[in-house]
Design an enzyme around this catalytic site. Structure first.
Site, PDB file in Angstrom:
ATOM      1  N   GLU A 145       0.828  -1.210   0.000  1.00 45.12           N
ATOM      2  CA  GLU A 145       0.000   0.000   0.000  1.00 45.12           C
ATOM      3  C   GLU A 145       0.860   1.258   0.000  1.00 45.12           C
ATOM      4  O   GLU A 145       1.725   1.434   0.872  1.00 45.12           O
ATOM      5  CB  GLU A 145      -0.905   0.029   1.226  1.00 45.12           C
ATOM      6  CG  GLU A 145      -1.789   1.272   1.293  1.00 45.12           C
ATOM      7  CD  GLU A 145      -2.516   1.419   2.619  1.00 45.12           C
ATOM      8  OE1 GLU A 145      -3.575   2.074   2.637  1.00 45.12           O
ATOM      9  OE2 GLU A 145      -2.025   0.893   3.631  1.00 45.12           O
ATOM     10  N   GLU A 242     -12.090   1.853   5.986  1.00 42.02           N
ATOM     11  CA  GLU A 242     -11.048   2.331   6.891  1.00 42.02           C
ATOM     12  C   GLU A 242     -11.203   3.845   7.065  1.00 42.02           C
ATOM     13  O   GLU A 242     -10.406   4.638   6.571  1.00 42.02           O
ATOM     14  CB  GLU A 242      -9.647   1.989   6.355  1.00 42.02           C
ATOM     15  CG  GLU A 242      -8.568   2.194   7.396  1.00 42.02           C
ATOM     16  CD  GLU A 242      -7.165   1.976   6.859  1.00 42.02           C
ATOM     17  OE1 GLU A 242      -6.490   1.040   7.322  1.00 42.02           O
ATOM     18  OE2 GLU A 242      -6.730   2.750   5.980  1.00 42.02           O
TER      19      GLU A 242
END
Length: 261
Positions: A145, A242
């Site tokens: 990520e 998230e």
């Protein structure tokens, strides 16, 4: 529109203690969860919570250092902490296996003081390659990520292009991108084209709006359009929620009903 959303239990349902968030997520209609760190609990305890709530574990992260420490965002780019990094990967794989998680996110880390960005990135690539060899045969795939430089200044993985290059280097059969639209909007923007460009190596998505990191629909990202593009692309993976709820978690979930199944 039918998309699959997973509750991130680090961010959602914080109105109750962590061990109660599994049931809270199930009551809210989620069938899957993710969270960064399972390591404060025994894997068998977490597996029981998942099973009792009827939930699937999608991903966990590799261990990170304490808040405020140089390793607070991971160990993967630290040339002098290879042993600690490898121990963390093996621990992460063991937990992911016990929890039935599909993915282990290898958290890249912030370039350490006194180390050039090039050296840190070279160590990161070598460390990902090592982790890929450990993960082969486990059924677990690694996620990489990119994080934005405003929230995580100095983070080693600075763009989706760089993440895709590392995936190509280690093999897309074992690794893939975790594309977080919040991080990507801040540093790169052009979210639809970015998603389409890297669609083949994106294994997992995460959502939050900008600038407040609250739920979709509270900021500048045109999520209704973005979700239509994601669905029409044939993406059949999970989308992790998230984000930090603007009020309480349940009240903020109305956006999801239009897009989930």
């Amino acid at each position: 529109m039918s998309l699959r959303f997973a509750a991130n239990l680090k961010w959602l349902f914080t109105e109750v203690p962590f061990v109660e968030r599994f049931d809270a997520a199930a009551r809210a209609g989620f069938t899957a969860v993710e969270y960064a760190s399972p390591y404060e609990y025994e894997a068998r305890q977490l597996r029981a919570l998942l099973d009792n709530a009827g939930l699937e574990q999608i991903l966990i992260n590799t261990p990170m250092g304490p808040a405020g420490s140089p390793t607070r965002s991971g160990y993967a780019c630290f040339p002098d902490l290879v042993g600690e990094y490898r121990d963390g990967v093996l621990r992460g794989l063991a937990y992911a296996t016990a929890l039935g998680a599909k993915f282990l996110h290898i958290v890249g880390g912030i370039v350490p003081d006194g180390v050039s960005a090039d050296r840190a990135f070279a160590r990161y690539v070598a460390n990902i390659a090592w982790a890929a060899e450990q993960a082969r045969g486990t059924g677990i795939r690694l996620l990489l990520e990119a994080q934005n430089q405003r929230d995580a200044p100095g983070f080693v993985l600075t763009s989706q292009a760089r993440a895709a290059a590392v995936v190509e280097a280690v093999g897309d059969d074992i690794a893939g991108q975790l594309l977080d639209f919040y991080h990507t909007q801040i540093d790169e923007g052009d979210l639809i084209r970015t998603f389409e460009r890297y669609r083949d190596t994106v294994l997992h998505l995460q959502v939050a709006d900008v600038p407040g990191r609250h739920e979709p629909g509270t900021g500048e990202i045109a999520y209704a359009t973005l979700f239509r593009v994601i669905e029409s692309s044939g993406y059949d993976g999970w989308i992790g929620c998230e984000y930090r709820p603007a009020t309480d978690t349940a009240a903020g979930l109305t956006w999801m009903k239009e897009y989930s199944h």
